[in-house]
Design a protein around this motif. Structure first.
Motif, PDB file in Angstrom:
ATOM      1  N   MET A   1       1.149  -1.465   0.347  1.00  0.00           N
ATOM      2  CA  MET A   1      -0.331   0.233  -0.209  1.00  0.00           C
ATOM      3  C   MET A   1       0.840   1.053   0.100  1.00  0.00           C
ATOM      4  SD  MET A   1      -3.006   1.623   2.977  1.00  0.00           S
ATOM      5  CE  MET A   1      -1.609   1.379   3.686  1.00  0.00           C
ATOM      6  N   LYS A   2       0.309   2.445  -0.339  1.00  0.00           N
ATOM      7  CA  LYS A   2       1.252   3.050  -0.664  1.00  0.00           C
ATOM      8  C   LYS A   2      -0.019   4.861  -0.483  1.00  0.00           C
ATOM      9  CE  LYS A   2       2.750   6.225  -4.235  1.00  0.00           C
ATOM     10  NZ  LYS A   2       3.265   6.929  -5.937  1.00  0.00           N
ATOM     11  N   ILE A   3       0.900   5.401   0.068  1.00  0.00           N
ATOM     12  CA  ILE A   3       0.141   6.251   0.779  1.00  0.00           C
ATOM     13  C   ILE A   3       1.090   8.133  -0.299  1.00  0.00           C
ATOM     14  CG2 ILE A   3      -0.384   8.421   2.553  1.00  0.00           C
ATOM     15  CD1 ILE A   3      -1.760   5.571   3.148  1.00  0.00           C
TER      16      ILE A   3
ATOM     17  N   ALA B   1      -5.211   6.677   0.163  1.00  0.00           N
ATOM     18  CA  ALA B   1      -3.957   5.324  -0.091  1.00  0.00           C
ATOM     19  C   ALA B   1      -4.707   4.347  -1.197  1.00  0.00           C
ATOM     20  CB  ALA B   1      -4.675   4.287   1.507  1.00  0.00           C
ATOM     21  N   LEU B   2      -3.296   3.732  -1.800  1.00  0.00           N
ATOM     22  CA  LEU B   2      -3.707   3.089  -2.899  1.00  0.00           C
ATOM     23  C   LEU B   2      -2.667   1.960  -2.623  1.00  0.00           C
ATOM     24  CD1 LEU B   2      -2.469   6.136  -5.216  1.00  0.00           C
ATOM     25  CD2 LEU B   2      -4.440   5.055  -4.938  1.00  0.00           C
ATOM     26  N   GLU B   3      -3.262   1.061  -3.826  1.00  0.00           N
ATOM     27  CA  GLU B   3      -2.943  -0.334  -3.581  1.00  0.00           C
ATOM     28  C   GLU B   3      -3.622  -1.221  -5.044  1.00  0.00           C
ATOM     29  OE1 GLU B   3      -1.978  -3.180   0.354  1.00  0.00           O
ATOM     30  OE2 GLU B   3      -3.907  -4.073  -0.461  1.00  0.00           O
ATOM     31  N   ASN B   4      -2.491  -1.718  -5.397  1.00  0.00           N
ATOM     32  CA  ASN B   4      -2.845  -2.341  -7.274  1.00  0.00           C
ATOM     33  C   ASN B   4      -3.856  -1.128  -7.658  1.00  0.00           C
ATOM     34  OD1 ASN B   4      -1.537  -4.862  -6.763  1.00  0.00           O
ATOM     35  ND2 ASN B   4      -3.558  -5.345  -5.207  1.00  0.00           N
ATOM     36  N   GLY B   5      -3.326  -0.282  -7.647  1.00  0.00           N
ATOM     37  CA  GLY B   5      -4.493   0.782  -8.506  1.00  0.00           C
ATOM     38  C   GLY B   5      -5.675   1.587  -7.702  1.00  0.00           C
TER      39      GLY B   5
ATOM     40  N   GLU C   1     -15.324  -1.626   3.036  1.00  0.00           N
ATOM     41  CA  GLU C   1     -14.519  -3.027   2.757  1.00  0.00           C
ATOM     42  C   GLU C   1     -13.190  -3.319   3.535  1.00  0.00           C
ATOM     43  OE1 GLU C   1     -14.926  -1.488  -1.663  1.00  0.00           O
ATOM     44  OE2 GLU C   1     -15.934  -1.425   0.349  1.00  0.00           O
ATOM     45  N   PHE C   2     -12.321  -2.159   3.413  1.00  0.00           N
ATOM     46  CA  PHE C   2     -11.165  -2.284   3.860  1.00  0.00           C
ATOM     47  C   PHE C   2     -10.592  -2.187   5.586  1.00  0.00           C
ATOM     48  CE2 PHE C   2     -11.390  -1.570  -1.035  1.00  0.00           C
ATOM     49  CZ  PHE C   2     -10.817  -2.535  -0.836  1.00  0.00           C
ATOM     50  N   ARG C   3     -11.986  -1.468   6.104  1.00  0.00           N
ATOM     51  CA  ARG C   3     -11.516  -1.822   7.627  1.00  0.00           C
ATOM     52  C   ARG C   3     -10.623  -1.963   8.350  1.00  0.00           C
ATOM     53  NH1 ARG C   3     -17.517   2.069   7.783  1.00  0.00           N
ATOM     54  NH2 ARG C   3     -16.694   3.950   5.996  1.00  0.00           N
TER      55      ARG C   3
ATOM     56  N   GLN D   1      -4.847   4.509  10.005  1.00  0.00           N
ATOM     57  CA  GLN D   1      -4.113   4.678  10.882  1.00  0.00           C
ATOM     58  C   GLN D   1      -2.779   4.976   9.828  1.00  0.00           C
ATOM     59  OE1 GLN D   1      -3.963   5.603  13.911  1.00  0.00           O
ATOM     60  NE2 GLN D   1      -2.132   5.727  14.729  1.00  0.00           N
ATOM     61  N   LYS D   2      -2.460   4.836   9.077  1.00  0.00           N
ATOM     62  CA  LYS D   2      -1.011   4.876   7.691  1.00  0.00           C
ATOM     63  C   LYS D   2      -1.573   6.229   7.469  1.00  0.00           C
ATOM     64  CE  LYS D   2       0.730   0.445   6.859  1.00  0.00           C
ATOM     65  NZ  LYS D   2       0.591   0.060   8.100  1.00  0.00           N
ATOM     66  N   LEU D   3      -2.721   6.315   6.679  1.00  0.00           N
ATOM     67  CA  LEU D   3      -3.213   7.996   6.948  1.00  0.00           C
ATOM     68  C   LEU D   3      -2.816   8.662   7.413  1.00  0.00           C
ATOM     69  CD1 LEU D   3      -6.404   7.143   4.606  1.00  0.00           C
ATOM     70  CD2 LEU D   3      -4.319   7.692   4.263  1.00  0.00           C
ATOM     71  N   VAL D   4      -3.300   8.564   8.884  1.00  0.00           N
ATOM     72  CA  VAL D   4      -2.598   9.833   9.388  1.00  0.00           C
ATOM     73  C   VAL D   4      -1.596   9.992  10.102  1.00  0.00           C
ATOM     74  CG1 VAL D   4      -2.940   9.810  12.256  1.00  0.00           C
ATOM     75  CG2 VAL D   4      -4.767   9.054  10.862  1.00  0.00           C
ATOM     76  N   GLU D   5      -0.853   8.437  10.230  1.00  0.00           N
ATOM     77  CA  GLU D   5       1.106   8.566  10.142  1.00  0.00           C
ATOM     78  C   GLU D   5       1.510   9.330   9.549  1.00  0.00           C
ATOM     79  OE1 GLU D   5       2.289   4.243   9.980  1.00  0.00           O
ATOM     80  OE2 GLU D   5       1.108   4.779  12.166  1.00  0.00           O
TER      81      GLU D   5
END
Length: 153
Positions: A1-3, A55-59, A90-92, A98-102
């Motif tokens: 995953m990429k932010i 937050a992105l994963e596989n586009g 569906e991704f919670r 938490q990664k978005l907040v960081e």
């Protein structure tokens, strides 16, 4: 995953706008329409407010968060603010929020701020359990109680 910054993914503006419109605008009875929300997100930045991260994963966009100069008119002295944190249902439970907040905290620090604020009507415990500090509670014309919390950057 990429932010990453929404600014770098213009093809995701409509999707982010839809998420925020449904979750935050429609539920609060705001008089903003979808086009207003879309225009707002189409003009977010990466080095000045407003800033939106995704937050992105596989586009695929899994969630989003924004940084505002102010998110509560009656508290102009507090800035900047974390706002509109949203992870698709569906991704919670996978740590995406938490990664978005960081990443948000890191961006705010890079911009030269020592603190980040947020307001919540119903998630105070969620944030306190993740290291945020209670500042105060107040009421406004739409909500009976708003908690303001802060995080050192």
């Amino acid at each position: 995953m990429k932010i990453d910054f929404l600014l770098n993914h213009p093809g995701k503006v409509k999707e982010v706008s839809e998420m925020i419109y449904k979750e935050f605008v429609m539920k609060t009875g705001s008089n903003m329409d979808f086009e207003d929300v879309f225009k707002y997100f189409a003009n977010t930045k990466d080095n000045e407010f407003p800033i939106t991260l995704i937050a992105l994963e596989n586009g695929m966009c899994l969630g989003t968060v924004s940084i505002f100069e102010n998110d509560l008119k009656v508290r102009q002295k507090y800035k900047p603010w974390l706002g509109s944190l949203y992870t698709k249902p569906e991704f919670r439970g996978k740590g995406i929020g938490q990664k978005l907040v960081e990443k948000t905290i890191n961006v705010v620090k890079e911009l030269g701020f020592n603190e980040l604020y947020l307001r919540t009507e119903d998630a105070s415990d969620y944030y306190r359990n993740r290291g945020w500090t209670y500042v105060e509670s107040l009421s406004d014309d739409k909500y009976e109680k708003i908690d303001i919390l802060t995080m050192k950057c």
